[in-house]
Design a protein around this motif. Structure first.
Motif, PDB file in Angstrom:
ATOM      1  N   PRO A  51       4.010 -19.741  47.520  1.00  0.00           N
ATOM      2  CA  PRO A  51       3.094 -18.627  47.522  1.00  0.00           C
ATOM      3  C   PRO A  51       2.369 -18.555  48.718  1.00  0.00           C
ATOM      4  O   PRO A  51       2.140 -19.177  49.608  1.00  0.00           O
ATOM      5  CB  PRO A  51       1.960 -19.099  46.345  1.00  0.00           C
ATOM      6  CG  PRO A  51       2.068 -20.566  46.302  1.00  0.00           C
ATOM      7  CD  PRO A  51       3.336 -20.949  46.643  1.00  0.00           C
ATOM      8  N   PRO A  52       1.888 -17.230  49.029  1.00  0.00           N
ATOM      9  CA  PRO A  52       1.388 -16.639  50.115  1.00  0.00           C
ATOM     10  C   PRO A  52       0.018 -17.502  50.264  1.00  0.00           C
ATOM     11  O   PRO A  52      -0.510 -17.911  49.395  1.00  0.00           O
ATOM     12  CB  PRO A  52       1.100 -15.312  49.908  1.00  0.00           C
ATOM     13  CG  PRO A  52       1.869 -14.763  48.878  1.00  0.00           C
ATOM     14  CD  PRO A  52       2.070 -15.947  48.003  1.00  0.00           C
ATOM     15  N   ARG A  53      -0.269 -17.948  51.778  1.00  0.00           N
ATOM     16  CA  ARG A  53      -1.445 -18.618  52.027  1.00  0.00           C
ATOM     17  C   ARG A  53      -2.632 -17.590  52.225  1.00  0.00           C
ATOM     18  O   ARG A  53      -2.254 -16.567  53.075  1.00  0.00           O
ATOM     19  CB  ARG A  53      -1.350 -19.508  53.128  1.00  0.00           C
ATOM     20  CG  ARG A  53       0.017 -20.494  52.903  1.00  0.00           C
ATOM     21  CD  ARG A  53       0.350 -21.242  54.081  1.00  0.00           C
ATOM     22  NE  ARG A  53      -0.605 -22.288  54.780  1.00  0.00           N
ATOM     23  CZ  ARG A  53      -0.793 -22.952  55.640  1.00  0.00           C
ATOM     24  NH1 ARG A  53       0.271 -22.541  56.837  1.00  0.00           N
ATOM     25  NH2 ARG A  53      -1.716 -23.755  56.049  1.00  0.00           N
TER      26      ARG A  53
END
Length: 266
Positions: free
Chosen positions: A249-251
């Protein structure tokens, strides 16, 4: 007593070798289900803490525990004296390193008046019985007294007082030991008379030179336990399977720890 301090290079080489043997000892204790208790006692600033740190440095904290109890609570003061220490004794496959122990009663409590004469006399009577019971039950009990001169103790106190990173090691109780040196000496002598028993003798570690003290104590401990190297089941790192569609998932930038180390590159 050796006058010259042990040089750093041979000290570090031998310490590392001994720490390797301690790992073997730990694995033997774990595999054989043995129980080991090592008592570290002595003057304030005698080098107990530094030695314990080197003993435990490469050991598994799930197997080897350091126990350093604070002052007893009001409830604990009403218990049988040895009761709170008994709760920290090892189970099968464990090693316990006691950074001070039930011998507080024979030292600081006796000298500073934190126990009554009756409580002190009861301790001197019960302590050998308590330790014989531990040994009889199969616990390997080793007791070390770290000995340091009054001049060296004061030098170490002054070094700690001038070092912000080590000032926490000093307390008013520690400094009180300077003015009560002879009282502590008499208390130690009386303690040894009553508690230096064949089943659990005291071993004295000369600690004017901390490096020598660490090497000597660890070497002696290893020599008193009939351990042997335990063969371990060979381990292999498995092949990593091919990716099966997982996507990270996006950080969120605000949750990433800043790279403070980057400032050191320049």
């Amino acid at each position: 007593m050796a006058e010259d301090k042990l040089r750093r290079k041979p000290y570090e080489k031998e310490l590392f070798r001994l720490q390797g043997e301690l790992v073997k000892l730990q694995e033997w204790v774990r595999a054989e289900g043995r129980r080991v208790v090592v008592v570290f006692e002595g003057r304030d600033a005698a080098g107990k803490g530094g030695t314990i740190k080197r003993v435990a440095e490469y050991l598994n904290p799930r197997v080897t525990r350091i126990v350093a109890l604070p002052a007893p609570t009001e409830r604990e003061r009403t218990q049988w004296y040895f009761q709170r220490y008994a709760g920290h004794l090892p189970a099968a496959g464990e090693i316990v390193l006691l950074d001070r122990s039930w011998y507080n009663r024979a030292g600081v409590e006796r000298v500073m008046g934190f126990c009554t004469q009756e409580e002190y006399a009861r301790f001197l009577h019960q302590c050998p019985i308590f330790e014989r019971l531990l040994v009889e039950d199969g616990i390997l009990l080793r007791k070390y007294w770290f000995s340091v001169s009054d001049e060296e103790q004061e030098r170490r106190f002054r070094a700690r007082l001038a070092d912000p990173m080590r000032q926490w090691k000093l307390s008013p109780m520690d400094l009180e030991s300077v003015t009560r040196w002879e009282e502590y000496s008499r208390a130690k002598d009386e303690m040894l008379v009553h508690t230096d028993i064949p089943e659990a003798p005291w071993y004295e570690v000369e600690s004017e030179d901390k490096r020598r003290a660490r090497i000597n104590m660890i070497s002696h401990l290893l020599s008193t336990i009939p351990y042997h190297e335990v063969k371990r089941t060979p381990l292999e790192i498995p092949e990593r399977p091919e990716a099966a569609g997982y996507r990270r998932p996006p950080r969120r930038p605000e949750t990433i720890v800043p790279d403070a180390a980057a400032l050191l590159d320049g």
